[in-house]
Design an enzyme around this catalytic site. Structure first.
Site, short mmCIF file in Angstrom:
data_model
loop_
_atom_site.label_atom_id
_atom_site.label_comp_id
_atom_site.label_asym_id
_atom_site.label_seq_id
_atom_site.Cartn_x
_atom_site.Cartn_y
_atom_site.Cartn_z
N CYS A 45 0.83 -1.20 0.00
CA CYS A 45 0.00 0.00 0.00
C CYS A 45 0.86 1.25 0.00
O CYS A 45 0.56 2.22 -0.71
CB CYS A 45 -0.92 -0.01 1.21
SG CYS A 45 -2.08 1.38 1.24
N GLU A 51 -4.21 -4.73 -4.30
CA GLU A 51 -4.07 -3.35 -4.77
C GLU A 51 -4.55 -3.23 -6.21
O GLU A 51 -5.25 -2.27 -6.57
CB GLU A 51 -2.61 -2.90 -4.66
CG GLU A 51 -2.13 -2.65 -3.25
CD GLU A 51 -2.79 -1.47 -2.57
OE1 GLU A 51 -3.37 -0.61 -3.27
OE2 GLU A 51 -2.75 -1.42 -1.33
#
Length: 223
Positions: free
Chosen positions: A136, A206
């Site tokens: 992230c 993601e």
């Protein structure tokens, strides 16, 4: 000698390339992404960031390593400040109210990504949990650095890009990278393998998050 995170980056590169090339990211940079898609992304991302921050807090409570604890608490404080900034800047610009956020239905991908992180926080090791958090930071920092000069013609989208190219965010990202390397140096081969798995699954999520936002994903039972 190759650092552990260099190995992680090499393994994740094909997935990250797809993130760079995803229509959500490309259209955000081009300025053609719809406000509806970006609004949906912000709502889901706010949910994710709240739990991402909580994961850091839980990790700080879990570890006996003072360095790890201090880094987690520092990141938690930074994330809480970022959440406030997002609400004050992006939410306000798009007139997203607290009521709208509270009524939001969590998308399947956001729900699953948060559960993946909590799985490592609650049932995994500190090493695997930290590895699950790294994509992230790292991917977003790379996206910011890649697209900041090209920029977006939409001021709000440009602000989003610049957020992840900032000196502060880059510094936090490097701290996370260094921490993963430090933990990997002391870990067993079995733990290192689990760290790789946690990192790569987060990298996949993601990518899935962009698709979730682009398609405005919902649960089948609501269709």
């Amino acid at each position: 000698m190759t650092k552990f995170t260099e190995e992680l980056y090499s393994l994740a590169k094909p997935i990250w390339k797809k993130s760079h090339e995803h229509p959500f990211v490309q259209e955000l940079v081009a300025g053609t992404l719809t406000e509806k898609q970006f609004r949906y992304y912000l709502l889901q991302d706010c949910y994710y960031l709240i739990h991402f921050s909580k994961a850091h807090e839980l990790l700080a409570d879990k570890t006996d390593n003072q360095t790890v604890r201090e880094i987690q608490l520092s990141c938690q404080a930074g994330l809480q400040a970022s959440e406030i900034d997002i609400r004050d800047m992006f939410f306000e610009t798009l007139n997203i109210t607290d009521e709208e956020y509270q009524q939001m239905i969590i998308a399947p991908t956001a729900y699953q990504y948060v559960n993946h992180i909590y799985r490592h926080v609650f049932t995994g090791s500190v090493e695997t949990a930290v590895a699950s958090l790294l994509p992230c930071y790292w991917l977003y920092n790379e996206l910011g650095q890649t697209f900041v000069e090209k920029g977006s013609p939409v001021p709000l989208y440009q602000e989003w890009i610049e957020t992840y190219d900032s000196e502060g965010f880059s510094s936090v990202t490097q701290t996370q990278i260094d921490l993963v390397d430090h933990l990997a140096e002391q870990a067993s081969e079995e733990t290192r393998a689990k760290m790789k798995e946690a990192f790569l699954i987060s990298s996949q999520y993601e990518l899935n998050f962009w698709e979730m936002s682009y398609q405005i994903e919902t649960w089948d039972y609501l269709k």
